[in-house]
Design a protein around this motif. Structure first.
Motif, PDB file in Angstrom:
ATOM      1  N   LEU A  13      84.319 -16.415 -45.504  1.00  0.00           N
ATOM      2  CA  LEU A  13      84.282 -17.728 -44.872  1.00  0.00           C
ATOM      3  C   LEU A  13      85.640 -18.402 -44.955  1.00  0.00           C
ATOM      4  CD1 LEU A  13      80.810 -18.835 -46.150  1.00  0.00           C
ATOM      5  CD2 LEU A  13      81.524 -18.877 -43.773  1.00  0.00           C
ATOM      6  N   PHE A 269      79.088 -24.734 -42.161  1.00  0.00           N
ATOM      7  CA  PHE A 269      78.359 -23.587 -41.600  1.00  0.00           C
ATOM      8  C   PHE A 269      78.486 -23.393 -40.085  1.00  0.00           C
ATOM      9  CE2 PHE A 269      75.737 -24.433 -45.460  1.00  0.00           C
ATOM     10  CZ  PHE A 269      76.080 -23.283 -46.129  1.00  0.00           C
ATOM     11  N   ASP A 270      78.054 -24.378 -39.287  1.00  0.00           N
ATOM     12  CA  ASP A 270      77.954 -24.131 -37.849  1.00  0.00           C
ATOM     13  C   ASP A 270      78.412 -25.373 -37.098  1.00  0.00           C
ATOM     14  OD1 ASP A 270      77.252 -22.990 -35.373  1.00  0.00           O
ATOM     15  OD2 ASP A 270      75.262 -23.921 -35.468  1.00  0.00           O
ATOM     16  N   GLU A 271      79.610 -25.280 -36.533  1.00  0.00           N
ATOM     17  CA  GLU A 271      80.231 -26.419 -35.860  1.00  0.00           C
ATOM     18  C   GLU A 271      79.351 -26.971 -34.741  1.00  0.00           C
ATOM     19  OE1 GLU A 271      84.110 -25.457 -34.462  1.00  0.00           O
ATOM     20  OE2 GLU A 271      84.763 -27.546 -34.458  1.00  0.00           O
ATOM     21  N   GLY A 272      79.179 -28.265 -34.715  1.00  0.00           N
ATOM     22  CA  GLY A 272      78.468 -28.905 -33.606  1.00  0.00           C
ATOM     23  C   GLY A 272      76.968 -28.990 -33.776  1.00  0.00           C
ATOM     24  N   SER A 273      76.422 -28.342 -34.807  1.00  0.00           N
ATOM     25  CA  SER A 273      74.981 -28.410 -35.027  1.00  0.00           C
ATOM     26  C   SER A 273      74.680 -29.453 -36.105  1.00  0.00           C
ATOM     27  CB  SER A 273      74.441 -27.043 -35.438  1.00  0.00           C
ATOM     28  OG  SER A 273      74.864 -26.713 -36.749  1.00  0.00           O
ATOM     29  N   THR A 274      73.423 -29.573 -36.472  1.00  0.00           N
ATOM     30  CA  THR A 274      73.022 -30.523 -37.507  1.00  0.00           C
ATOM     31  C   THR A 274      72.439 -29.748 -38.681  1.00  0.00           C
ATOM     32  OG1 THR A 274      72.522 -32.179 -35.829  1.00  0.00           O
ATOM     33  CG2 THR A 274      71.546 -32.518 -38.002  1.00  0.00           C
ATOM     34  N   ILE A 275      72.999 -29.981 -39.854  1.00  0.00           N
ATOM     35  CA  ILE A 275      72.617 -29.171 -41.010  1.00  0.00           C
ATOM     36  C   ILE A 275      72.447 -30.043 -42.236  1.00  0.00           C
ATOM     37  CG2 ILE A 275      73.582 -27.518 -42.686  1.00  0.00           C
ATOM     38  CD1 ILE A 275      74.427 -25.809 -40.512  1.00  0.00           C
ATOM     39  N   SER A 276      71.376 -29.815 -42.977  1.00  0.00           N
ATOM     40  CA  SER A 276      71.356 -30.368 -44.325  1.00  0.00           C
ATOM     41  C   SER A 276      71.213 -29.208 -45.288  1.00  0.00           C
ATOM     42  CB  SER A 276      70.266 -31.422 -44.494  1.00  0.00           C
ATOM     43  OG  SER A 276      69.039 -30.824 -44.726  1.00  0.00           O
ATOM     44  N   TRP A 277      71.918 -29.309 -46.399  1.00  0.00           N
ATOM     45  CA  TRP A 277      72.086 -28.153 -47.294  1.00  0.00           C
ATOM     46  C   TRP A 277      72.004 -28.615 -48.740  1.00  0.00           C
ATOM     47  CZ3 TRP A 277      77.414 -26.530 -49.297  1.00  0.00           C
ATOM     48  CH2 TRP A 277      77.376 -25.303 -49.957  1.00  0.00           C
ATOM     49  N   PRO A 297      76.508 -34.147 -35.653  1.00  0.00           N
ATOM     50  CA  PRO A 297      77.163 -35.010 -34.670  1.00  0.00           C
ATOM     51  C   PRO A 297      76.531 -36.402 -34.674  1.00  0.00           C
ATOM     52  CG  PRO A 297      75.610 -33.537 -33.569  1.00  0.00           C
ATOM     53  CD  PRO A 297      75.546 -33.216 -35.035  1.00  0.00           C
ATOM     54  N   HIS A 326      82.048 -23.195 -48.658  1.00  0.00           N
ATOM     55  CA  HIS A 326      81.145 -23.279 -47.509  1.00  0.00           C
ATOM     56  C   HIS A 326      81.580 -24.317 -46.470  1.00  0.00           C
ATOM     57  CE1 HIS A 326      78.732 -20.957 -50.339  1.00  0.00           C
ATOM     58  NE2 HIS A 326      78.124 -20.475 -49.281  1.00  0.00           N
TER      59      HIS A 326
ATOM     60  N   THR B 274      68.868 -24.340 -50.041  1.00  0.00           N
ATOM     61  CA  THR B 274      67.881 -24.954 -49.148  1.00  0.00           C
ATOM     62  C   THR B 274      68.617 -25.551 -47.959  1.00  0.00           C
ATOM     63  OG1 THR B 274      66.472 -25.470 -51.035  1.00  0.00           O
ATOM     64  CG2 THR B 274      66.040 -26.676 -48.991  1.00  0.00           C
ATOM     65  N   ILE B 275      68.219 -25.143 -46.770  1.00  0.00           N
ATOM     66  CA  ILE B 275      68.964 -25.543 -45.575  1.00  0.00           C
ATOM     67  C   ILE B 275      68.019 -25.938 -44.463  1.00  0.00           C
ATOM     68  CG2 ILE B 275      70.321 -24.544 -43.666  1.00  0.00           C
ATOM     69  CD1 ILE B 275      72.098 -23.305 -45.576  1.00  0.00           C
ATOM     70  N   SER B 276      68.323 -27.039 -43.791  1.00  0.00           N
ATOM     71  CA  SER B 276      67.656 -27.251 -42.508  1.00  0.00           C
ATOM     72  C   SER B 276      68.730 -27.361 -41.440  1.00  0.00           C
ATOM     73  CB  SER B 276      66.728 -28.459 -42.550  1.00  0.00           C
ATOM     74  OG  SER B 276      67.453 -29.630 -42.363  1.00  0.00           O
ATOM     75  N   ILE B 278      69.588 -27.727 -37.198  1.00  0.00           N
ATOM     76  CA  ILE B 278      69.243 -27.944 -35.789  1.00  0.00           C
ATOM     77  C   ILE B 278      70.397 -27.373 -34.980  1.00  0.00           C
ATOM     78  CG2 ILE B 278      68.772 -29.677 -34.015  1.00  0.00           C
ATOM     79  CD1 ILE B 278      67.727 -31.468 -36.351  1.00  0.00           C
ATOM     80  N   PRO B 279      70.240 -26.159 -34.457  1.00  0.00           N
ATOM     81  CA  PRO B 279      71.369 -25.504 -33.791  1.00  0.00           C
ATOM     82  C   PRO B 279      71.764 -26.180 -32.486  1.00  0.00           C
ATOM     83  CG  PRO B 279      69.390 -24.171 -33.556  1.00  0.00           C
ATOM     84  CD  PRO B 279      69.033 -25.308 -34.461  1.00  0.00           C
ATOM     85  N   ARG B 282      76.547 -29.590 -30.013  1.00  0.00           N
ATOM     86  CA  ARG B 282      77.728 -29.517 -29.162  1.00  0.00           C
ATOM     87  C   ARG B 282      77.955 -28.137 -28.577  1.00  0.00           C
ATOM     88  NH1 ARG B 282      80.479 -33.321 -32.880  1.00  0.00           N
ATOM     89  NH2 ARG B 282      79.971 -35.351 -31.997  1.00  0.00           N
TER      90      ARG B 282
END
Lengths: 382, 382
Positions: A13, A269-277, A297, A326, B274-276, B278-279, B282
């Motif tokens: 990463l 992790f993933d640009e442009g998405s919504t993540i909680s970790w 976003p 990460h 633990t991850i949520s 939403i892909p 953008r």
């Protein structure tokens, strides 16, 4: 498809993350569209209330450029200026119109826009940006009077920090990069209680009264500037401990403007998405109340932003490294640089939570921004 | 630190993800601790209620091993058996004690454990596992009577699917890998309404009555088996549309047992955390109500499990590829195999949601499990 032979996910990463930065740096010269060769000072503005950790922020940020920031040698010991290898931080309180006695006459607080000399502020910041030195007077916070001026040379990076860097459009437009440090009322109150009551013996009532007295002018003249910032660092009460108000565990959000040239927001992790970790789990064990990160976003005064958030605090170095490994687009020059910078300043307030992490991250982002804008490489701080 | 020269994040993730699988395959022989050389049939058990998509699941799973599953050629057209290149699926309804008329006499439902011939089930599954062929009778679902037996040869992979694969401890112990398909009451009801009311003209009242009548025995004899499964696929109402009950948009959870040999649970981004996610954002745009994935540790009947969850449905191939590219430990043999398998069966029910995705993923996991257990490589299905 091409194959990637990296044995550790952290290494993978981190290495991959640095690729865009390298590519971007290679293209630095062609991206310098807004920056004339004649100008050699990049101006960074930092807006925040008093007593909210601006000086810690400045130390973290300027250290990324090397050297230990210190007041001008042999000058006024109450100078508000901090000099370092490449950076000069000036405090905009030096542009107050009146001293403490004068404000008693005017009846206005130091937060009021009419208590600032914006013409002088603009002229001197412009001069410094244009490569000229200036004689800047000093507002002495100890005595409350204006001291004799100090000579400020034009630096490679000029940071203007204070209550009103973005109020006057001319000054605002001089800022190449702008930051707003946004401390929520709950946290301001908790911090003030801690300092003024526990350490200085003030009463709870007097603390409340002093906060209430400042609030109308703060809301009218300081707070609205957050619209103009490229990065906002918000400090809020934790959501990990229901009902917590003691301001020790913090939820810190780094709101990053999208679409700003030479600034690629950091992400998870993933640009442009919504993540909680929640990183604490089978691979990383954390003590109560643990850690939670969020990325996603959002909009900020009608503009697209990306939010990176850290709730909680890290007790072990391992946890900080895990977080860094990460994060992507950190603008670090080597794997672990963010952690290394944090360790250097581990005695600063906020070194175990999101304030320290994001202040340091902002330093790395500004270093990359500077490199891209000016086309010079900054050496890694020793 | 080593550097990774991958230009695309998808490629990077996918290639790196396959590394552990390759390493694991290399060690296959030494990991075959529980598998005697004399035995050459791997037994997979699948427990689920009737009318819940077991046959779709079986088709998805067995296709991963190559060939199109079909009933025995030239045999009873009402046979419940499905043969494919390497797999044989038998239906445990063939071990009902009584036929439909007989159950009218006994007064028990087909869900009751006393309506199953577990001794015969055990003997025949054991014989098939030992490499022997058996003459297995056929419960004819059309006529409701027991038809003449069909000859079943011992396959490389035997799947036993039905209501009670894990009730009898002897049969349960014959299963090398066990799966429970867990459809929530709300979804069962919505599906039954859709099929029996819309397509067959039954009344809502009669559908409700039929569900209520089956429920006590289902709860007593079928449901408790989910404790014993290595993987549970749960199908629940979506949480993306508040109050949704029509069962068209689904939230599907794949509960994966930790610590099972030769089975490494699939995960999202960061194993053990633990991850949520939403892909849709953008980089990936999705139509309403979008997609949401979750991954995290949990416990299941006191055992450690990892849960992978997908809520919502994908309308475009792009969305499916995007999901796959961010999953790790999928046991795919090449980048995009999960998506390719889904596309092959795009006319199957559930091909645009988590049921299809996780059923296919289970197929890939079982293929890898088989390879590690037996030490043979399965060719990629054409």
């Amino acid at each position: 498809m091409a194959s990637c032979k990296c044995s550790s996910s952290n290494m993978r990463l981190s290495s991959a993350r640095r690729v865009p930065a390298r590519v971007a740096r290679g293209a630095a010269v062609s991206r310098r569209s807004n920056f004339s060769q004649a100008l050699n000072t990049v101006v960074v503005g930092l807006a925040a209330d008093s007593g909210c950790g601006k000086s810690t922020f400045m130390r973290r940020m300027t250290q990324v450029f090397g050297g230990d920031p210190a007041p001008p040698a042999g000058g006024n010991p109450d100078s508000n200026t901090l000099l370092s290898d490449m950076t000069t931080v000036i405090c905009l309180d030096d542009y107050h119109l009146n001293d403490r006695e004068g404000r008693k006459v005017s009846g206005k607080t130091a937060l009021h826009v009419e208590e600032q000399e914006f013409d002088l502020m603009y002229e001197q910041v412009k001069a410094l940006k244009d490569g000229k030195s200036v004689d800047k007077r000093i507002y002495n916070h100890v005595t409350g009077v204006m001291d004799a001026p100090e000579k400020i040379e034009s630096p490679e990076i000029l940071v203007i920090e204070g209550l009103h860097p973005f109020v006057d459009k001319r000054v605002r437009d001089l800022c190449d990069f702008s930051i707003y440090l946004d401390i929520s009322d709950e946290i301001k109150f908790a911090w003030k209680i801690q300092r003024d009551m526990a350490e200085r013996g003030h009463s709870l009532e007097s603390i409340k009264a002093s906060i209430e007295a400042r609030k109308p002018d703060f809301d009218a003249y300081v707070d609205p500037q957050k619209e103009f910032a490229d990065v906002i660092i918000q400090v809020l009460p934790t959501q990990l401990i229901p009902g917590d108000t003691d301001g020790k565990v913090l939820r810190v959000r780094m709101i990053q403007k999208e679409g700003k040239e030479m600034f690629d927001p950091s992400y998870l992790f993933d640009e442009g998405s919504t993540i909680s970790w929640i990183p604490c789990g089978r691979k990383l064990t954390c003590s109560y109340p643990g850690l939670k990160m969020f990325y996603g976003p959002d909009t900020w005064y009608g503009q697209d932003v990306s939010v990176l958030e850290l709730d909680g605090q890290f007790d072990k170095l391992e946890e900080l490294i895990y977080l860094e490994s990460h994060l992507s687009n950190t603008s670090s020059k080597f794997y672990g640089e963010l952690t290394q910078q944090m360790l250097k300043n581990s005695d600063f307030p906020g070194s175990n939570n999101g304030t320290g992490l994001f202040q340091t991250l902002v330093g790395l982002k500004i270093r990359e921004f500077y490199e891209l804008l000016v086309g010079k490489e900054v050496k890694v701080a020793a």
